[in-house]
Design a protein around this motif. Structure first.
Motif, PDB file in Angstrom:
ATOM      1  N   ILE A 142      17.476  12.529  78.312  1.00 40.44           N
ATOM      2  CA  ILE A 142      16.587  12.793  77.168  1.00 40.44           C
ATOM      3  C   ILE A 142      15.592  13.914  77.474  1.00 40.44           C
ATOM      4  O   ILE A 142      15.383  14.807  76.648  1.00 40.44           O
ATOM      5  CB  ILE A 142      15.852  11.505  76.750  1.00 40.44           C
ATOM      6  N   ASN A 143      15.003  13.902  78.671  1.00 39.28           N
ATOM      7  CA  ASN A 143      14.018  14.931  79.014  1.00 39.28           C
ATOM      8  C   ASN A 143      14.644  16.285  79.316  1.00 39.28           C
ATOM      9  O   ASN A 143      13.921  17.278  79.457  1.00 39.28           O
ATOM     10  CB  ASN A 143      13.176  14.479  80.212  1.00 39.28           C
ATOM     11  N   ARG A 144      15.971  16.344  79.419  1.00 43.52           N
ATOM     12  CA  ARG A 144      16.653  17.622  79.575  1.00 43.52           C
ATOM     13  C   ARG A 144      17.120  18.164  78.236  1.00 43.52           C
ATOM     14  O   ARG A 144      17.366  19.352  78.088  1.00 43.52           O
ATOM     15  CB  ARG A 144      17.854  17.487  80.523  1.00 43.52           C
ATOM     16  N   TRP A 150       7.410  15.549  73.672  1.00 43.50           N
ATOM     17  CA  TRP A 150       7.675  15.259  72.260  1.00 43.50           C
ATOM     18  C   TRP A 150       7.426  13.788  71.948  1.00 43.50           C
ATOM     19  O   TRP A 150       7.462  12.940  72.845  1.00 43.50           O
ATOM     20  CB  TRP A 150       9.116  15.632  71.921  1.00 43.50           C
ATOM     21  N   PRO A 151       7.207  13.446  70.666  1.00 43.99           N
ATOM     22  CA  PRO A 151       6.947  12.044  70.294  1.00 43.99           C
ATOM     23  C   PRO A 151       8.116  11.136  70.668  1.00 43.99           C
ATOM     24  O   PRO A 151       9.283  11.535  70.620  1.00 43.99           O
ATOM     25  CB  PRO A 151       6.780  12.112  68.767  1.00 43.99           C
ATOM     26  N   VAL A 152       7.790   9.914  71.008  1.00 41.13           N
ATOM     27  CA  VAL A 152       8.818   8.978  71.450  1.00 41.13           C
ATOM     28  C   VAL A 152       9.815   8.666  70.329  1.00 41.13           C
ATOM     29  O   VAL A 152      10.989   8.395  70.591  1.00 41.13           O
ATOM     30  CB  VAL A 152       8.181   7.685  72.007  1.00 41.13           C
ATOM     31  N   GLU A 153       9.379   8.718  69.058  1.00 39.30           N
ATOM     32  CA  GLU A 153      10.320   8.438  67.970  1.00 39.30           C
ATOM     33  C   GLU A 153      11.404   9.522  67.874  1.00 39.30           C
ATOM     34  O   GLU A 153      12.542   9.246  67.509  1.00 39.30           O
ATOM     35  CB  GLU A 153       9.580   8.289  66.638  1.00 39.30           C
ATOM     36  N   ALA A 154      11.042  10.759  68.198  1.00 38.08           N
ATOM     37  CA  ALA A 154      12.056  11.818  68.256  1.00 38.08           C
ATOM     38  C   ALA A 154      13.009  11.565  69.419  1.00 38.08           C
ATOM     39  O   ALA A 154      14.225  11.763  69.310  1.00 38.08           O
ATOM     40  CB  ALA A 154      11.392  13.185  68.399  1.00 38.08           C
ATOM     41  N   MET A 155      12.466  11.105  70.532  1.00 37.09           N
ATOM     42  CA  MET A 155      13.300  10.777  71.686  1.00 37.09           C
ATOM     43  C   MET A 155      14.250   9.618  71.375  1.00 37.09           C
ATOM     44  O   MET A 155      15.384   9.585  71.855  1.00 37.09           O
ATOM     45  CB  MET A 155      12.426  10.421  72.891  1.00 37.09           C
ATOM     46  N   TYR A 189      22.546  16.198  81.977  1.00 36.92           N
ATOM     47  CA  TYR A 189      22.136  14.969  82.648  1.00 36.92           C
ATOM     48  C   TYR A 189      21.659  15.305  84.053  1.00 36.92           C
ATOM     49  O   TYR A 189      22.349  15.990  84.804  1.00 36.92           O
ATOM     50  CB  TYR A 189      23.334  14.003  82.696  1.00 36.92           C
ATOM     51  N   ASP A 190      20.470  14.837  84.406  1.00 38.35           N
ATOM     52  CA  ASP A 190      19.891  15.149  85.712  1.00 38.35           C
ATOM     53  C   ASP A 190      19.605  13.909  86.532  1.00 38.35           C
ATOM     54  O   ASP A 190      18.842  13.956  87.494  1.00 38.35           O
ATOM     55  CB  ASP A 190      18.593  15.950  85.525  1.00 38.35           C
ATOM     56  N   GLY A 191      20.209  12.790  86.153  1.00 35.25           N
ATOM     57  CA  GLY A 191      20.055  11.579  86.931  1.00 35.25           C
ATOM     58  C   GLY A 191      18.661  10.987  86.863  1.00 35.25           C
ATOM     59  O   GLY A 191      17.844  11.290  85.995  1.00 35.25           O
ATOM     60  N   ALA A 192      18.375  10.127  87.848  1.00 33.57           N
ATOM     61  CA  ALA A 192      17.096   9.424  87.884  1.00 33.57           C
ATOM     62  C   ALA A 192      15.935  10.382  88.113  1.00 33.57           C
ATOM     63  O   ALA A 192      14.786  10.050  87.813  1.00 33.57           O
ATOM     64  CB  ALA A 192      17.122   8.359  88.975  1.00 33.57           C
ATOM     65  N   SER A 193      16.237  11.592  88.619  1.00 40.67           N
ATOM     66  CA  SER A 193      15.178  12.569  88.891  1.00 40.67           C
ATOM     67  C   SER A 193      14.396  12.938  87.639  1.00 40.67           C
ATOM     68  O   SER A 193      13.215  13.299  87.719  1.00 40.67           O
ATOM     69  CB  SER A 193      15.774  13.835  89.513  1.00 40.67           C
ATOM     70  N   SER A 194      15.045  12.880  86.480  1.00 35.27           N
ATOM     71  CA  SER A 194      14.367  13.312  85.255  1.00 35.27           C
ATOM     72  C   SER A 194      13.923  12.147  84.372  1.00 35.27           C
ATOM     73  O   SER A 194      13.453  12.356  83.259  1.00 35.27           O
ATOM     74  CB  SER A 194      15.276  14.244  84.450  1.00 35.27           C
ATOM     75  N   GLU A 195      14.062  10.927  84.859  1.00 32.35           N
ATOM     76  CA  GLU A 195      13.601   9.772  84.081  1.00 32.35           C
ATOM     77  C   GLU A 195      12.078   9.720  84.035  1.00 32.35           C
ATOM     78  O   GLU A 195      11.405  10.066  84.996  1.00 32.35           O
ATOM     79  CB  GLU A 195      14.106   8.467  84.699  1.00 32.35           C
ATOM     80  N   ALA A 197       8.767   7.173  82.007  1.00 32.13           N
ATOM     81  CA  ALA A 197       8.536   5.926  81.283  1.00 32.13           C
ATOM     82  C   ALA A 197       8.917   6.076  79.816  1.00 32.13           C
ATOM     83  O   ALA A 197       9.482   5.163  79.201  1.00 32.13           O
ATOM     84  CB  ALA A 197       7.069   5.518  81.414  1.00 32.13           C
ATOM     85  N   LYS A 198       8.643   7.263  79.236  1.00 26.95           N
ATOM     86  CA  LYS A 198       8.933   7.472  77.822  1.00 26.95           C
ATOM     87  C   LYS A 198      10.436   7.575  77.565  1.00 26.95           C
ATOM     88  O   LYS A 198      10.942   7.038  76.573  1.00 26.95           O
ATOM     89  CB  LYS A 198       8.210   8.715  77.309  1.00 26.95           C
ATOM     90  N   SER A 199      11.173   8.257  78.447  1.00 34.22           N
ATOM     91  CA  SER A 199      12.623   8.360  78.230  1.00 34.22           C
ATOM     92  C   SER A 199      13.298   7.006  78.416  1.00 34.22           C
ATOM     93  O   SER A 199      14.248   6.670  77.698  1.00 34.22           O
ATOM     94  CB  SER A 199      13.237   9.412  79.167  1.00 34.22           C
ATOM     95  N   ASN A 200      12.817   6.197  79.367  1.00 36.95           N
ATOM     96  CA  ASN A 200      13.356   4.847  79.534  1.00 36.95           C
ATOM     97  C   ASN A 200      13.036   3.986  78.316  1.00 36.95           C
ATOM     98  O   ASN A 200      13.887   3.212  77.859  1.00 36.95           O
ATOM     99  CB  ASN A 200      12.784   4.202  80.798  1.00 36.95           C
ATOM    100  N   ARG A 201      11.848   4.155  77.766  1.00 35.33           N
ATOM    101  CA  ARG A 201      11.471   3.388  76.572  1.00 35.33           C
ATOM    102  C   ARG A 201      12.356   3.764  75.391  1.00 35.33           C
ATOM    103  O   ARG A 201      12.821   2.893  74.642  1.00 35.33           O
ATOM    104  CB  ARG A 201      10.004   3.652  76.243  1.00 35.33           C
ATOM    105  N   ALA A 202      12.606   5.065  75.223  1.00 36.91           N
ATOM    106  CA  ALA A 202      13.434   5.518  74.101  1.00 36.91           C
ATOM    107  C   ALA A 202      14.839   4.936  74.185  1.00 36.91           C
ATOM    108  O   ALA A 202      15.424   4.547  73.163  1.00 36.91           O
ATOM    109  CB  ALA A 202      13.492   7.049  74.085  1.00 36.91           C
TER     110      ALA A 202
END
Length: 371
Positions: A142-144, A150-155, A189-195, A197-202
């Motif tokens: 998501i972060n890539r 950006w807002p979490v709802e967009a994510m 996809y960049d693995g756990a390196s780019s995770e 809290a917001k991307s996990n929540r989305a």
């Protein structure tokens, strides 16, 4: 056995993808029902001659445990026409190597990934595949694919689109060694390196939400900025899909998103670019004389027409032309062509192929308070 929740996908996605795509109350058993409590996706990380791996208490090919912290290299090559993998102590040669991390994490060439790897010998290189929980795959992309701020709802909208895309690819590539590539070929996809809290929540707060059409997940394309109207897959790649229909998007005009762009190509630069489109231009093509717009659908060009100094004209699909020039230089196929002496100025709107979800539109809707 875990079943994906029978929930409606986000309305935000429908407004920007298609009025025809919709979530089916009865999820398709073959596609959406996993065979284990946690659905996984196989991601091709790339092909390498040498891979450096590290982790704690790694399990290798199901029968060898490397106790404690380990760092070792995998070398790939071929001998007498047979590909092999040479890993670590004992110079053991294999065609396939599986590495799992009971602790959940391992490193590949310095990047952190979850779950497990499969390394396949392929000629002089190895294909490295990360098999990972579907929701963690989404959290790692998501972060890539969207800016982290950006807002979490967009994510969340991105998570639904990317989940649908991955499940579609997993269905049609079930007999292949991987489902998706971890690049712009599929989803970055960049693995756990780019995770975060917001991307996990989305990912977790949309768990199980899939865009489907006639009982199957769709290949839910997305792009940065539609320039005002989305496009049909058939107009870009030739693959028609009734799940998509072009729609207007009024959310793309914020100046910070650089809706309008312009680039100048000299005739020499143009010649170098179109030589890459070898399946379109014949060998006898001479120097470029003219570049003109061809057939247009909606606001985008389907093709461009290039003429040489003998007056012979050749048609190039607009998407192939964009790829040849460069996707960051020619940001979309919604552009105009104006001759400027020995050069051509290409001026256009939007960024990306224009099919599916407009990410800028998703952000703008989220900023308005939409879910």
């Amino acid at each position: 056995m875990h079943h994906y929740p029978k929930r409606l996908a986000l309305p935000l996605l429908f407004s920007l993808i298609s009025p025809l795509a919709h979530a089916i109350p009865h999820t398709p058993q073959e596609l959406l029902q996993p065979t284990s409590p946690r659905r996984e996706v196989r991601v091709l990380l790339g092909s390498f001659r040498r891979v450096t791996l590290s982790g704690v208490d790694l399990l290798v090919s199901g029968n060898t445990t490397l106790a404690g912290e380990s760092v070792f290299s995998v070398n790939c090559g071929s001998s007498e026409g047979q590909p092999f993998i040479d890993f670590g102590a004992g110079k053991k040669m294999v065609r396939q190597l599986e590495i799992a991390s009971p602790g959940g994490f391992l490193q590949v060439n310095g990047k952190v990934y979850r779950n497990r790897l499969t390394i396949h010998a392929k000629g002089e290189e190895c294909a490295v595949v990360n098999t990972v929980d579907l929701e963690k795959y989404l959290a790692g992309l998501i972060n890539r694919e969207m800016a982290p701020g950006w807002p979490v709802e967009a994510m969340k909208a991105q998570a639904v689109a990317s989940r649908s895309y991955a499940l579609y690819q997993a269905q049609i590539h079930r007999d292949r060694e991987y489902d998706v590539e971890g690049t712009t070929q599929d989803q970055v996809y960049d693995g756990a390196s780019s995770e975060t809290a917001k991307s996990n929540r989305a990912a977790e707060e949309t768990r199980g939400e899939v865009i489907s059409f006639k009982g199957a997940a769709i290949k839910a394309y997305f792009h940065a900025n539609c320039g005002g109207r989305t496009e049909l897959p058939g107009a870009v790649w030739g693959n028609r899909s009734p799940a998509f229909q072009p729609v207007s998007c009024p959310y793309h005009r914020n100046p910070r998103d650089r809706l309008s762009w312009s680039t100048v190509l000299t005739k020499q630069q143009l010649e170098q670019a179109i030589k890459k489109v070898s399946n379109v231009l014949p060998k006898e093509f001479l120097r470029v004389a003219r570049l003109e717009a061809g057939v247009k659908t909606n606001q985008r060009l389907n093709e461009v027409v290039v003429s040489d100094t003998r007056g012979k004209s050749f048609v190039i699909p607009a998407n192939a032309f964009r790829n040849a020039v460069g996707n960051t230089k020619l940001k979309s196929t919604s552009f105009r062509i104006n001759p400027e002496g020995e050069s051509f100025r290409l001026s256009g709107e939007g960024f990306g192929h224009g099919v599916g979800m407009c990410q800028i539109g998703a952000r703008a809707m989220a900023e308005e308070g939409k879910t």
